[in-house]
Design an enzyme around this catalytic site. Structure first.
Site, PDB file in Angstrom:
ATOM      1  N   GLY A 154       0.840  -1.393  -0.103  1.00 16.36           N
ATOM      2  CA  GLY A 154       0.313  -0.288  -0.218  1.00 16.36           C
ATOM      3  C   GLY A 154       0.530   1.208  -0.004  1.00 16.36           C
ATOM      4  NE  ARG A 155      -2.103   5.450   1.976  1.00 15.15           N
ATOM      5  CZ  ARG A 155      -3.501   5.372   1.693  1.00 15.15           C
ATOM      6  NH1 ARG A 155      -4.763   5.872   1.132  1.00 15.15           N
ATOM      7  NH2 ARG A 155      -3.999   4.757   2.987  1.00 15.15           N
ATOM      8  CB  ILE A 156       3.371   2.389   4.867  1.00 12.31           C
ATOM      9  CG1 ILE A 156       2.388   3.206   5.459  1.00 12.31           C
ATOM     10  CG2 ILE A 156       4.438   1.850   5.305  1.00 12.31           C
ATOM     11  CD1 ILE A 156       2.446   2.784   6.721  1.00 12.31           C
ATOM     12  CB  SER A 175       0.335  -7.164  -2.261  1.00 12.80           C
ATOM     13  OG  SER A 175      -0.321  -7.069  -3.756  1.00 12.80           O
ATOM     14  NE  ARG A 176      -6.722  -8.230   0.905  1.00 15.71           N
ATOM     15  CZ  ARG A 176      -7.410  -7.871   1.462  1.00 15.71           C
ATOM     16  NH1 ARG A 176      -8.737  -8.702   2.009  1.00 15.71           N
ATOM     17  NH2 ARG A 176      -7.297  -6.193   1.783  1.00 15.71           N
ATOM     18  CB  ALA A 236       2.355  -4.260   9.467  1.00 16.19           C
ATOM     19  NE  ARG A 237      -2.649  -1.433  14.154  1.00 19.37           N
ATOM     20  CZ  ARG A 237      -2.011  -0.047  14.849  1.00 19.37           C
ATOM     21  NH1 ARG A 237      -0.647   0.168  13.579  1.00 19.37           N
ATOM     22  NH2 ARG A 237      -2.533   0.904  14.128  1.00 19.37           N
ATOM     23  CD  GLU A 266       2.118  -2.302  19.937  1.00 16.63           C
ATOM     24  OE1 GLU A 266       2.149  -2.656  18.635  1.00 16.63           O
ATOM     25  OE2 GLU A 266       1.202  -1.198  20.219  1.00 16.63           O
ATOM     26  CG  HIS A 284       2.942   1.509  18.181  1.00 14.08           C
ATOM     27  ND1 HIS A 284       2.013   0.478  17.923  1.00 14.08           N
ATOM     28  CD2 HIS A 284       3.097   1.876  16.566  1.00 14.08           C
ATOM     29  CE1 HIS A 284       1.461   0.555  16.774  1.00 14.08           C
ATOM     30  NE2 HIS A 284       1.333   1.653  15.324  1.00 14.08           N
ATOM     31  CB  ILE A 285       8.336   5.292  17.655  1.00 11.03           C
ATOM     32  CG1 ILE A 285       9.522   4.455  17.582  1.00 11.03           C
ATOM     33  CG2 ILE A 285       8.378   5.946  19.243  1.00 11.03           C
ATOM     34  CD1 ILE A 285      11.165   5.093  17.515  1.00 11.03           C
ATOM     35  N   GLY A 286       6.330   4.064  14.653  1.00 16.24           N
ATOM     36  CA  GLY A 286       6.097   4.264  13.211  1.00 16.24           C
ATOM     37  C   GLY A 286       6.396   6.032  12.899  1.00 16.24           C
TER      38      GLY A 286
HETATM   39  C1  GLV Z   1       0.021   3.776  13.395  1.00 15.36           C
HETATM   40  O1  GLV Z   1       0.138   1.993  14.578  1.00 15.36           O
HETATM   41  C2  GLV Z   1      -0.689   3.708  12.787  1.00 15.36           C
HETATM   42  O2  GLV Z   1      -1.603   3.287  12.463  1.00 15.36           O
HETATM   43  O3  GLV Z   1      -1.200   5.058  12.321  1.00 15.36           O
HETATM   44  C1  GLV Z   2      -1.643   2.263   4.836  1.00 19.99           C
HETATM   45  O1  GLV Z   2      -1.975   1.121   4.974  1.00 19.99           O
HETATM   46  C2  GLV Z   2      -1.268   3.060   3.719  1.00 19.99           C
HETATM   47  O2  GLV Z   2      -0.032   1.923   3.669  1.00 19.99           O
HETATM   48  O3  GLV Z   2      -0.919   4.327   4.040  1.00 19.99           O
END
Ligand code: GLV
Ligand code: GLV
Length: 318
Positions: A154-156, A175-176, A236-237, A266, A284-286
């Site tokens: 995706g975007r990220i 990816s899907r 991600a998660r 978490e 979790h500081i992404g």
């Molecule tokens: C961070 O994990 C977010 O989903 O924004």
């Molecule tokens: C969401 O998952 C993104 O890629 O921004």
């Protein structure tokens, strides 16, 4: 003015902006609220601004008769019961786009940190124990020229892939839905099924949302496909990875290490992970840059203002 309940204080400048169009009620303490406190807070609110760490379940949604929008201060929204919100016709929104580059940067920080043993080496330098350069000190693994396997594009994911060119890495992804060929060409990425991607990659990085389908996608079997020299990166998660299986894979040297910004339970991080040198752990500081956290606040505000004025908010996820 409509009442909006905010579960945790945001950076000051965005707090000032949010206060202008709404009556803001918020958590004045620097800690997460308990479920009871959120229940009490939303009771009279028309808008709720939630954090990814708040579980917004059916009980909370049903306790808020006037609620019209839940604006999550995150791109991920697996913390919200979408069905319960849908039944009440409450909008749910997220903050896509604005944290993409910030999270991609952190992904690379984790890849570099784990492959070059940055935290370990930094601690050593800081300790005062360094007695001089040595040919075999803190030997890591090269990143350049290696294969980066990305799960999710995706975007990220795309922002991470773009950065790979600077490290002369080959990028494969799964990816899907496969991207159009022109997009693959532009990003210089090629599609592989997950099992092949796991077998071929030196770094496996996760960039997909947490859903029923992706829960424990990286399990014992998936980790078994990875090379003993390869690293797992998760920004991600947490629950996308079966953490018990990951610990087992690290212990048995089935993989070389892991860079983790997110965890299955978490904020608890299992001791087995904390005790391992070949993992780099972050809390979790992404998306945690000041600029991005302000931009996320503006998106939340745009969504709140639109919903409370009776319009469709720009970032609806339901
Ligand atoms: C961070 O994990 C977010 O989903 O924004
Ligand atoms: C969401 O998952 C993104 O890629 O921004």
């Amino acid at each position: 003015m409509p009442t909006v309940f905010l579960t945790r204080a945001l950076p000051d400048s965005i707090m000032r902006e949010i206060r202008r169009p709404v009556r803001l009620r918020f958590n004045h303490e620097d800690r997460p609220l308990s479920k009871e406190e959120i229940l009490r807070g939303v009771r009279k609110a028309e808008g709720l601004i939630s954090m990814l760490s708040d579980k917004i379940d059916r009980e909370i949604i049903e306790a808020a008769p006037n609620l019209r929008i839940i604006a999550n201060y995150a791109v991920g929204y697996n913390n919200i019961d979408l069905d319960a919100a849908q039944e009440r016709k409450i909008f749910v929104t997220n903050t896509p786009g604005v944290l993409t580059e910030t999270t991609a940067d952190l992904t690379w920080a984790l890849m570099l940190a784990v492959s070059r043993r940055i935290p370990e080496a930094e601690q050593f330098a800081r300790s005062g124990k360094w007695t001089g350069w040595a040919p075999t000190q803190f030997l890591g693994t090269d990143l350049f020229g290696k294969t980066l396997g990305m799960v999710g594009m995706g975007r990220i994911g795309q922002a991470v892939a773009r950065r790979a060119a600077g490290f002369s890495m080959r990028v494969v992804y799964t990816s899907r839905r496969r991207l159009p060929i022109q997009e693959e060409k532009r990003l210089q990425i090629s599609f592989l099924p997950l099992s092949d991607l796991l077998r071929e990659s030196d770094f496996v990085s996760l960039h997909l949302p947490l859903t029923g389908e992706s829960h424990h996608l990286i399990d014992r079997k998936a980790l078994g496909f990875m090379k003993p020299t390869s690293f797992l990166i998760n920004t991600a998660r947490g629950p996308i990875v079966d953490e018990k299986a990951l610990i087992e894979a690290l212990r048995r040297k089935k993989i070389a290490g892991a860079g983790l910004d997110v965890f299955e339970n978490e904020p608890a991080i299992s001791r087995s992970l904390r005790n391992r040198k070949e993992v780099v752990l972050l809390p979790h500081i992404g998306s945690a840059s000041l600029e991005t956290r302000i931009r996320m606040g503006r998106i939340v505000l745009d969504n709140i203002v639109a919903a409370l004025a009776g319009r469709n908010p720009p970032n609806m996820v339901n």
